[in-house]
Design an enzyme around this catalytic site. Structure first.
Site, short mmCIF file in Angstrom:
data_model
loop_
_atom_site.label_atom_id
_atom_site.label_comp_id
_atom_site.label_asym_id
_atom_site.label_seq_id
_atom_site.Cartn_x
_atom_site.Cartn_y
_atom_site.Cartn_z
N HIS A 269 0.87 -1.19 0.00
CA HIS A 269 0.00 0.00 0.00
C HIS A 269 0.90 1.23 0.00
O HIS A 269 1.63 1.44 -0.96
CB HIS A 269 -0.91 -0.11 1.23
CG HIS A 269 -2.05 0.88 1.29
ND1 HIS A 269 -2.40 1.69 0.26
CD2 HIS A 269 -2.94 1.16 2.30
CE1 HIS A 269 -3.44 2.43 0.63
NE2 HIS A 269 -3.78 2.14 1.86
N HIS A 308 -2.63 -2.30 -9.96
CA HIS A 308 -3.56 -1.73 -9.00
C HIS A 308 -4.80 -2.59 -8.96
O HIS A 308 -5.21 -3.11 -9.99
CB HIS A 308 -3.92 -0.28 -9.41
CG HIS A 308 -4.47 0.51 -8.28
ND1 HIS A 308 -5.80 0.48 -7.96
CD2 HIS A 308 -3.87 1.32 -7.38
CE1 HIS A 308 -5.99 1.25 -6.91
NE2 HIS A 308 -4.84 1.77 -6.54
N ASP A 364 2.54 5.49 -7.20
CA ASP A 364 3.82 5.39 -6.50
C ASP A 364 5.03 5.27 -7.41
O ASP A 364 6.16 5.36 -6.96
CB ASP A 364 3.81 4.18 -5.55
CG ASP A 364 2.89 4.42 -4.38
OD1 ASP A 364 2.85 5.56 -3.91
OD2 ASP A 364 2.21 3.48 -3.96
N1 CMC Z 1 4.61 -6.90 -10.74
C1 CMC Z 1 4.50 -8.10 -11.33
N2 CMC Z 1 3.36 -8.78 -11.43
C2 CMC Z 1 2.27 -8.25 -10.89
C3 CMC Z 1 2.30 -6.98 -10.22
C4 CMC Z 1 3.54 -6.32 -10.18
N3 CMC Z 1 3.62 -5.13 -9.59
N4 CMC Z 1 1.07 -6.69 -9.78
C5 CMC Z 1 0.29 -7.71 -10.12
N5 CMC Z 1 1.01 -8.65 -10.80
C6 CMC Z 1 0.51 -9.90 -11.41
C7 CMC Z 1 0.26 -10.95 -10.34
O1 CMC Z 1 1.37 -11.76 -10.13
C8 CMC Z 1 -0.89 -11.70 -10.95
O2 CMC Z 1 -0.40 -12.55 -11.94
P1 CMC Z 1 -1.01 -14.03 -12.15
O3 CMC Z 1 -2.41 -13.80 -12.60
O4 CMC Z 1 -0.11 -14.65 -13.14
O5 CMC Z 1 -0.93 -14.68 -10.80
C9 CMC Z 1 -1.73 -10.63 -11.62
O6 CMC Z 1 -0.78 -9.60 -11.96
C10 CMC Z 1 -2.82 -10.05 -10.75
O7 CMC Z 1 -2.21 -9.58 -9.53
P2 CMC Z 1 -2.86 -9.60 -8.11
O8 CMC Z 1 -1.76 -9.68 -7.11
O9 CMC Z 1 -3.95 -10.63 -8.07
O10 CMC Z 1 -3.55 -8.18 -8.09
P3 CMC Z 1 -4.10 -7.44 -6.82
O11 CMC Z 1 -5.26 -6.63 -7.29
O12 CMC Z 1 -4.32 -8.37 -5.70
O13 CMC Z 1 -2.85 -6.52 -6.43
C11 CMC Z 1 -1.40 -4.72 -6.02
C12 CMC Z 1 -2.80 -5.14 -6.52
C13 CMC Z 1 -1.33 -3.18 -6.07
C14 CMC Z 1 -1.24 -5.17 -4.56
C15 CMC Z 1 -0.32 -5.36 -6.92
O14 CMC Z 1 -0.49 -4.94 -8.25
C16 CMC Z 1 1.10 -5.07 -6.42
O15 CMC Z 1 1.61 -5.78 -5.57
N6 CMC Z 1 1.76 -4.00 -6.99
C17 CMC Z 1 3.06 -3.60 -6.50
C18 CMC Z 1 2.89 -2.80 -5.23
C19 CMC Z 1 2.39 -1.41 -5.50
O16 CMC Z 1 2.85 -0.72 -6.38
N7 CMC Z 1 1.41 -0.96 -4.67
C20 CMC Z 1 0.89 0.39 -4.72
C21 CMC Z 1 -0.53 0.43 -5.11
S1 CMC Z 1 -1.09 2.06 -5.57
C22 CMC Z 1 -1.01 3.00 -4.13
C23 CMC Z 1 -1.86 2.50 -3.05
O17 CMC Z 1 -3.09 2.43 -3.22
O18 CMC Z 1 -1.32 2.18 -1.98
#
Ligand code: CMC
Length: 430
Positions: A269, A308, A364
């Site tokens: 986050h 996201h 971010d």
């Molecule tokens: N790098 C590589 N792969 C990714 C990433 C990433 N940053 N984000 C998602 N994926 C892949 C993930 O591995 C999955 O692949 P598969 O379907 O093959 O398993 C697919 O994309 C869907 O990901 P998810 O984890 O199910 O998506 P989510 O909605 O649960 O996660 C997130 C959202 C923001 C936690 C995630 O995208 C992430 O960890 N991003 C990096 C951390 C980040 O930048 N966070 C800041 C968010 S914006 C500011 C805020 O609101 O805090």
């Protein structure tokens, strides 16, 4: 004839049919409770880990369309607010639902400016942290401690008392944040200067040295103000959910904001901008980007600042931040990490892995590079996010308190543990 706004469900276990109303594109989970196989059946529930498809509240504050990359505060597009508004005007808008008149704005700025001082015991309390304490941990602990200074804050249903705590929190969080930074570098605390703007004063409390009067660079002051506008609210994200959930127990707002800060601290986050900087520093140079992308695609690393839960196209905040970056770098000089970030973005946006998963830069991805160029150390990044988001938490908290439909938050579970069994004395266990 207009189509009926209902959902018809047939329970194949019993053959019974139910008709359930649809309002605002949602059914009420409680309407499913009538679906039972027998009289003593608890009734059907929904199972939704991580709230992937559950609306937790009705809200009038922030609207996001993740597919189209749209973000509005109280109906106003984020692009217009970032261009024309100030952080405190946006804060007023989030709290009150309308833009202030000139006199309302001036009064609000005056009140916030005149609540920036903290009790001297807060300063002493902060002195007690270890020399290398993370400023976000200090912020979280100190904001929680504020509740002990304002015991009347417990009267959360008194509008006047609620308003004063809201003003205090918006005003004092930058002071505590800056004190946390000065503690870490062993510098004397710099007290608020009422002649300066919200962000100008924050820069003063962060960076004032021996000069008699600190004068913020207007470009950096405005850039920080815009960054704060972009972070001010984001509907039901993890920390806002923590604020609403903890607040639903009717605890005072300082304790609830401390919980929200804790949620924001996590690397998925508000901790993500810190992680972006670490990642860019680790990659080290543009020509090592393809190697890093390979690791991400192999599932061995995450491209921080990408992806996201809601935005499945470019995060509109990231677009605005990219523009601010150029203005800031004209003053500070270019941050060499920008070239690595631009190359990462270029490669990722062409790559099938990221395209098919709709992974785009989020807020971010670029904010950390700007913060670093402005002189903020990496561990202050989540703190900056917390300062800006405080108003969003408070607006959502107040909306929750005044919403007649809300009660203490208490999700259900599906129990999958052992069935009843008898206690075995320790001597008899194998
Ligand atoms: N790098 C590589 N792969 C990714 C990433 C990433 N940053 N984000 C998602 N994926 C892949 C993930 O591995 C999955 O692949 P598969 O379907 O093959 O398993 C697919 O994309 C869907 O990901 P998810 O984890 O199910 O998506 P989510 O909605 O649960 O996660 C997130 C959202 C923001 C936690 C995630 O995208 C992430 O960890 N991003 C990096 C951390 C980040 O930048 N966070 C800041 C968010 S914006 C500011 C805020 O609101 O805090």
């Amino acid at each position: 004839m207009a189509p009926k706004e209902t959902l018809t469900i047939t329970d194949n276990r019993t053959g019974k049919t139910y008709e359930i109303p649809i309002t605002h594109g949602a059914i009420r989970a409680l309407d499913l409770r009538q679906i039972k196989v027998s009289e003593d059946d608890f009734g059907l529930m929904t199972y939704d880990p991580a709230f992937m498809n559950t609306a937790y509240c009705q809200s009038r504050i922030t609207f996001i369309d993740g597919e189209k990359g749209i973000l509005w505060y109280r109906g106003y597009p984020i692009e217009q607010l970032a261009e024309k508004s100030t952080y405190l005007e946006t804060a007023y808008l989030l709290l009150h639902g309308e833009l202030p008149t000139r006199s309302q704005y001036e009064e609000f700025v005056y009140i916030i400016t005149h609540h920036t001082m903290v009790h001297e015991n807060i300063r002493k309390f902060m002195d007690g942290f270890r020399y290398d304490a993370h400023p976000m941990g200090m912020l979280l602990g100190t904001v929680g401690a504020l509740s002990t200074f304002y015991p009347e804050a417990k009267n959360i249903f008194d509008p006047k008392i609620r308003e004063i705590q809201i003003h205090r929190l918006i005003a004092k969080i930058p002071t505590i944040a800056a004190f946390a930074y000065r503690h870490g570098i062993g510098m004397p605390y710099s007290y608020p200067d009422n002649d300066l703007s919200y962000t100008g004063n924050f820069l003063n409390m962060m960076f004032k040295m021996t000069e008699l009067k600190y004068r913020p660079n207007p470009v950096l002051e405005r850039a920080l103000d815009v960054l704060f506008i972009l972070h001010a609210d984001h509907e039901q994200n993890c920390s806002t959910n923590a604020m609403r959930t903890v607040g639903s127990s009717h605890v005072d707002p300082y304790s609830a904001v401390a919980a929200a800060i804790a949620a924001l601290y996590g690397p998925l986050h508000g901790g993500a901008n810190e992680e972006v900087l670490k990642m860019l520093t680790q990659i080290g140079s543009k020509n090592r980007v393809p190697e890093f992308i390979k690791l991400v695609k192999a599932g061995e690393s995450r491209l921080m600042g990408f992806g996201h839960r809601v935005y499945k196209s470019y995060d509109p905040r990231a677009k605005i931040i990219k523009k601010i970056a150029d203005e800031v770098f004209e003053v500070t000089g270019r941050n060499p990490l920008l070239d690595i970030a631009l190359e990462l973005e270029r490669i990722a946006l062409e790559d099938d892995y990221f395209v098919t998963r709709k992974l785009y830069p989020n807020v971010d991805f670029y904010s950390g590079i700007i913060y670093q160029a402005m002189g903020f150390p990496v561990d202050m990044f989540p703190v900056l996010f917390a300062i800006a988001r405080t108003v969003g938490w408070l607006a959502q908290w107040e909306e929750m308190l005044l919403d007649k439909e809300q009660k203490i938050s208490r999700p259900r579970q599906i129990y999958i543990g052992p069935q009843k069994r008898d206690y075995v004395p320790i001597a008899a266990r194998s």
